[in-house]
Design a protein around this motif. Structure first.
Motif, PDB file in Angstrom:
ATOM      1  N   GLU A 169       0.833  -1.207   0.000  1.00  0.00           N
ATOM      2  CA  GLU A 169       0.000   0.000   0.000  1.00  0.00           C
ATOM      3  C   GLU A 169       0.865   1.253   0.000  1.00  0.00           C
ATOM      4  N   LEU A 170       0.416   2.258  -0.753  1.00  0.00           N
ATOM      5  CA  LEU A 170       1.046   3.583  -0.733  1.00  0.00           C
ATOM      6  C   LEU A 170       0.071   4.544  -0.057  1.00  0.00           C
ATOM      7  N   PRO A 192       1.469  -2.464 -17.522  1.00  0.00           N
ATOM      8  CA  PRO A 192       2.107  -1.782 -16.382  1.00  0.00           C
ATOM      9  C   PRO A 192       1.564  -2.322 -15.060  1.00  0.00           C
ATOM     10  N   GLU A 193       2.464  -2.533 -14.104  1.00  0.00           N
ATOM     11  CA  GLU A 193       2.084  -3.030 -12.772  1.00  0.00           C
ATOM     12  C   GLU A 193       1.763  -1.794 -11.923  1.00  0.00           C
ATOM     13  N   THR A 194       0.525  -1.308 -12.035  1.00  0.00           N
ATOM     14  CA  THR A 194       0.195  -0.036 -11.382  1.00  0.00           C
ATOM     15  C   THR A 194      -0.989  -0.148 -10.416  1.00  0.00           C
ATOM     16  N   ALA A 197      -3.800   4.243  -4.808  1.00  0.00           N
ATOM     17  CA  ALA A 197      -3.383   5.464  -4.097  1.00  0.00           C
ATOM     18  C   ALA A 197      -3.898   6.727  -4.785  1.00  0.00           C
ATOM     19  N   GLY A 198      -4.619   6.552  -5.915  1.00  0.00           N
ATOM     20  CA  GLY A 198      -5.186   7.719  -6.595  1.00  0.00           C
ATOM     21  C   GLY A 198      -4.201   8.492  -7.446  1.00  0.00           C
ATOM     22  N   ASP A 231       5.863  14.036 -15.443  1.00  0.00           N
ATOM     23  CA  ASP A 231       6.315  15.209 -16.193  1.00  0.00           C
ATOM     24  C   ASP A 231       7.690  14.904 -16.789  1.00  0.00           C
ATOM     25  N   LEU A 232       8.325  15.918 -17.364  1.00  0.00           N
ATOM     26  CA  LEU A 232       9.616  15.685 -18.029  1.00  0.00           C
ATOM     27  C   LEU A 232      10.720  15.286 -17.062  1.00  0.00           C
ATOM     28  N   ALA A 233      10.565  15.639 -15.778  1.00  0.00           N
ATOM     29  CA  ALA A 233      11.568  15.272 -14.768  1.00  0.00           C
ATOM     30  C   ALA A 233      11.268  13.896 -14.167  1.00  0.00           C
ATOM     31  N   MET A 234      10.278  13.205 -14.740  1.00  0.00           N
ATOM     32  CA  MET A 234       9.828  11.878 -14.273  1.00  0.00           C
ATOM     33  C   MET A 234       9.132  11.938 -12.911  1.00  0.00           C
ATOM     34  N   ARG A 235       8.670  13.145 -12.525  1.00  0.00           N
ATOM     35  CA  ARG A 235       7.825  13.258 -11.330  1.00  0.00           C
ATOM     36  C   ARG A 235       6.411  12.844 -11.699  1.00  0.00           C
ATOM     37  N   VAL A 236       5.755  12.114 -10.806  1.00  0.00           N
ATOM     38  CA  VAL A 236       4.345  11.773 -11.032  1.00  0.00           C
ATOM     39  C   VAL A 236       3.560  13.080 -11.051  1.00  0.00           C
TER      40      VAL A 236
END
Length: 461
Positions: free
Chosen positions: A90-91, A256-258, A264-265, A277-282
């Motif tokens: 869980e997240l 994808p294993e998501t 977690a929404g 985003d481009l910085a790989m931030r969710v």
């Protein structure tokens, strides 16, 4: 100020390419006194090459450990607190914590984080088929899967193998099983193998596979997997036929294993992968990054998000994430969709858009196909090569290239990958100064022959 005596905690979920690249890169930038790094991996291994599994199964790679880039001990020696056989269940994004379960004991505990990396990878598509879980039916996603398949192959009573699916994994596993001395049948729901190619190029792959003694059954869905009295697999059934099997390999791709991210929404795309985003931030989350086979990436040619689960991207994502999580700055601009494969001595390469991809995004195009050779025609060992090229109508911008041939076909696609990234036109490509000598190519490289033909067609239209 973070809650860990001035030291931040980075938690990584998933210990393969993206996750451990991120952990290693963050560690290069920040020492353990500033940044604590905890990584959870539910399997037995870290930093392994899933792409190498078919070659280990087939015997080209002798040892399982040859596929491990960095062992758990090597990661721990760099002050990464790596917990194997521990699954995050869980997240809790609001509470900045993850719940982890020890796979052996079942014990669960929460761990807080300042920064989180989600690198949960992909899971093989397991069809909802009766018998899909029978002994002798194998997926090939992890080293554990590879070992289980090798054990089955060495114990199998008969020598008949059925591969379900004819994408990269399907054709690579078909080759591995031929190398192991099995009779191989490939059952494929598409009209031709390698649906990442246009069907006219897939037909060349089909012909070559049959030339190797592989039985190709196209345009057919598997309806069930039949088992014998001992409960083990004995055959694969389709609407029209039964194919006897001592072993079955599923090669129908991955998703994808998501599930954790969804619960977690966190934002997911049309293909079920995380959006970053481009910085790989969710997207929408300053302290959470995601990379590897669980994310969607931007296709620079189509301008749309795509799901492309490949080790090349996973390692780049990890570098970018680790740099950003370690206080630096890096971006991942996107992909052009390059992928190569081989089945015995046939090389298969593609980059950019197929015809149907271009149509889907509203691009009009000219398509050309040429036959050439890998070397100067008079030089020993020259072998035929087919190149298909798509160029945008009117502008002549390169949209995609597919190459099928013997030696020298696969890496030639890199010329096209660079051209796509630079947004070259086919006219500009005709002037590229590529390396030439008779042992390496004809005086006009096959890619340039295709570019000339495409340029003429664009001018004519």
């Amino acid at each position: 100020m973070s809650m860990h005596q001035g030291r931040e905690r980075l938690v990584v979920v998933g210990g393969d390419a993206a996750g451990m690249s991120a952990a290693s890169q963050a560690r290069r930038l920040k020492g353990p006194e500033e940044l604590e790094i905890v990584a959870f991996e539910r399997g037995h291994f870290t930093s392994f090459s899933a792409c190498g599994i078919p070659y280990w199964v087939g015997g080209a790679v002798p040892e399982r450990d040859d596929l491990i880039a960095r062992t758990p001990e090597e990661h721990r020696a760099r002050d990464i607190d790596l917990r194997l056989r521990t699954e995050v269940t869980e997240l809790d994004v609001a509470g900045r914590r993850v719940r982890a379960r020890d796979v052996e004991s079942g014990a669960e505990s929460w761990m807080s984080y300042d920064k989180l990396v989600i690198a949960t990878g992909a899971r093989p598509v397991r069809p909802e088929l009766p018998g899909a879980d029978a002994p002798g039916v194998h997926g090939v996603q992890t080293l554990d899967d590879g070992q289980a398949l090798i054990d089955t192959l060495s114990r199998a009573k008969g020598r008949r193998a059925v591969v379900v699916g004819a994408g990269y994994i399907g054709v690579e596993m078909a080759e591995a099983l031929i190398d192991r001395g099995f009779e191989v049948t490939v059952v494929n729901r598409g009209e031709q193998p390698m649906s990442t190619l246009d069907p006219d190029m897939g037909r060349l792959v089909h012909r070559a596979m049959e030339g190797l003694g592989i039985t190709m059954v196209n345009g057919t869905e598997v309806t069930k997997i039949l088992t014998g009295a001992d409960g083990r697999v004995r055959a694969v059934a389709t609407q029209h036929a039964e194919y006897p099997a001592d072993v079955v390999v599923l090669g129908i791709g991955v998703r994808p294993e998501t599930a954790l991210a969804r619960a977690a929404g966190l934002p997911l795309g049309a293909h079920g992968g995380l959006l970053t985003d481009l910085a790989m931030r969710v997207r929408g989350h300053q302290n959470i990054w995601a990379g590897g086979d669980c994310v969607e990436v931007l296709n620079l040619v189509s301008g749309q998000e795509q799901y492309v689960p490949l080790g090349t991207h996973a390692n780049k994502h990890g570098q970018v994430i680790g740099t950003n999580a370690g206080g630096g700055y890096a971006t991942f601009p996107g992909v052009v969709g390059t992928a190569v494969s081989k089945v015995c001595d046939l090389e298969i390469a593609r980059t950019g858009l197929r015809e149907k991809d271009a149509r889907r995004v509203g691009l009009e195009f000219e398509a050309v196909t040429i036959e050439s050779t890998s070397r100067a025609g008079y030089y020993p060992g020259a072998s035929p090569m087919t190149v298909k090229m798509l160029a945008e109508r009117r502008t002549g911008r390169l949209l995609g290239v597919q190459i099928v041939g013997r030696e020298g076909a696969a890496k030639r696609v890199d010329i096209a990958a660079v051209a796509l990234t630079a947004r070259l036109t086919v006219e500009q490509m005709t002037a590229l100064d590529l390396g030439y000598a008779p042992p390496f190519s004809p005086v006009w490289d096959p890619v340039l022959v295709a570019a000339r033909k495409a340029a003429r067609k664009v001018r004519g239209s």
